[in-house]
Write a protein that holds these residues in place. Sequence first.
Motif, PDB file in Angstrom:
ATOM      1  N   SER A   2       0.848  -1.187   0.000  1.00  0.00           N
ATOM      2  CA  SER A   2       0.000   0.000   0.000  1.00  0.00           C
ATOM      3  C   SER A   2       0.880   1.232   0.000  1.00  0.00           C
ATOM      4  O   SER A   2       1.577   1.497   0.979  1.00  0.00           O
ATOM      5  CB  SER A   2      -0.893   0.028   1.237  1.00  0.00           C
ATOM      6  N   THR A   4       2.294   4.587   0.711  1.00  0.00           N
ATOM      7  CA  THR A   4       2.083   5.339   1.942  1.00  0.00           C
ATOM      8  C   THR A   4       2.866   6.636   1.898  1.00  0.00           C
ATOM      9  O   THR A   4       4.041   6.650   1.536  1.00  0.00           O
ATOM     10  CB  THR A   4       2.520   4.507   3.169  1.00  0.00           C
ATOM     11  N   SER A  24       5.333   0.965   0.356  1.00  0.00           N
ATOM     12  CA  SER A  24       4.521   0.108   1.220  1.00  0.00           C
ATOM     13  C   SER A  24       4.501   0.665   2.635  1.00  0.00           C
ATOM     14  O   SER A  24       5.360   1.478   3.016  1.00  0.00           O
ATOM     15  CB  SER A  24       5.087  -1.318   1.250  1.00  0.00           C
ATOM     16  N   VAL A  71      -2.436   6.268   3.757  1.00  0.00           N
ATOM     17  CA  VAL A  71      -2.213   4.911   3.252  1.00  0.00           C
ATOM     18  C   VAL A  71      -3.212   4.639   2.131  1.00  0.00           C
ATOM     19  O   VAL A  71      -4.421   4.784   2.324  1.00  0.00           O
ATOM     20  CB  VAL A  71      -2.365   3.865   4.378  1.00  0.00           C
ATOM     21  N   TYR A  72      -2.684   4.259   0.987  1.00  0.00           N
ATOM     22  CA  TYR A  72      -3.547   4.005  -0.176  1.00  0.00           C
ATOM     23  C   TYR A  72      -4.404   2.769   0.060  1.00  0.00           C
ATOM     24  O   TYR A  72      -3.914   1.711   0.465  1.00  0.00           O
ATOM     25  CB  TYR A  72      -2.707   3.831  -1.440  1.00  0.00           C
ATOM     26  N   ASP A  73      -5.689   2.920  -0.203  1.00  0.00           N
ATOM     27  CA  ASP A  73      -6.638   1.825  -0.100  1.00  0.00           C
ATOM     28  C   ASP A  73      -7.135   1.481  -1.502  1.00  0.00           C
ATOM     29  O   ASP A  73      -7.805   2.298  -2.145  1.00  0.00           O
ATOM     30  CB  ASP A  73      -7.812   2.222   0.795  1.00  0.00           C
ATOM     31  N   LYS A  74      -6.778   0.297  -1.943  1.00  0.00           N
ATOM     32  CA  LYS A  74      -7.106  -0.123  -3.311  1.00  0.00           C
ATOM     33  C   LYS A  74      -8.621  -0.217  -3.530  1.00  0.00           C
ATOM     34  O   LYS A  74      -9.125   0.143  -4.586  1.00  0.00           O
ATOM     35  CB  LYS A  74      -6.457  -1.487  -3.581  1.00  0.00           C
ATOM     36  N   TYR A  79      -6.715   7.604  -0.479  1.00  0.00           N
ATOM     37  CA  TYR A  79      -5.778   7.540   0.634  1.00  0.00           C
ATOM     38  C   TYR A  79      -6.532   7.719   1.945  1.00  0.00           C
ATOM     39  O   TYR A  79      -7.342   8.642   2.081  1.00  0.00           O
ATOM     40  CB  TYR A  79      -4.703   8.619   0.495  1.00  0.00           C
TER      41      TYR A  79
END
Length: 102
Positions: A2, A4, A24, A71-74, A79
Amino acid sequence: MSHTILLVQPAKHVTSRTFCDYESLRECIDGICKIYEEHLKQLKPYYSIITYDIRELFDFLDTLADIGCLVYDKRSNSYIPRNKVWIKEHIYLQLREAAHST
């Protein structure tokens, strides 16, 4: 993995704000530890070996004016903001995992 973005404001002045980006969350946590290690090297330039425990790392984080990460959330393709408490929890988990694997 993810992506970040770490957001740090070491002092009260907004001009002290900075950011780092990592591929990540694991790399971000390592980056936070490296920031603390660099801080220790500045405080103790004549020490060849510097050691610390998690409590000292957390105390250092508490001295910062602000720290957080995105934090990237797919799933949502966005984010998610995370605060200092969340960061400390993930530092603890990552260091505990590292201690158990050695």
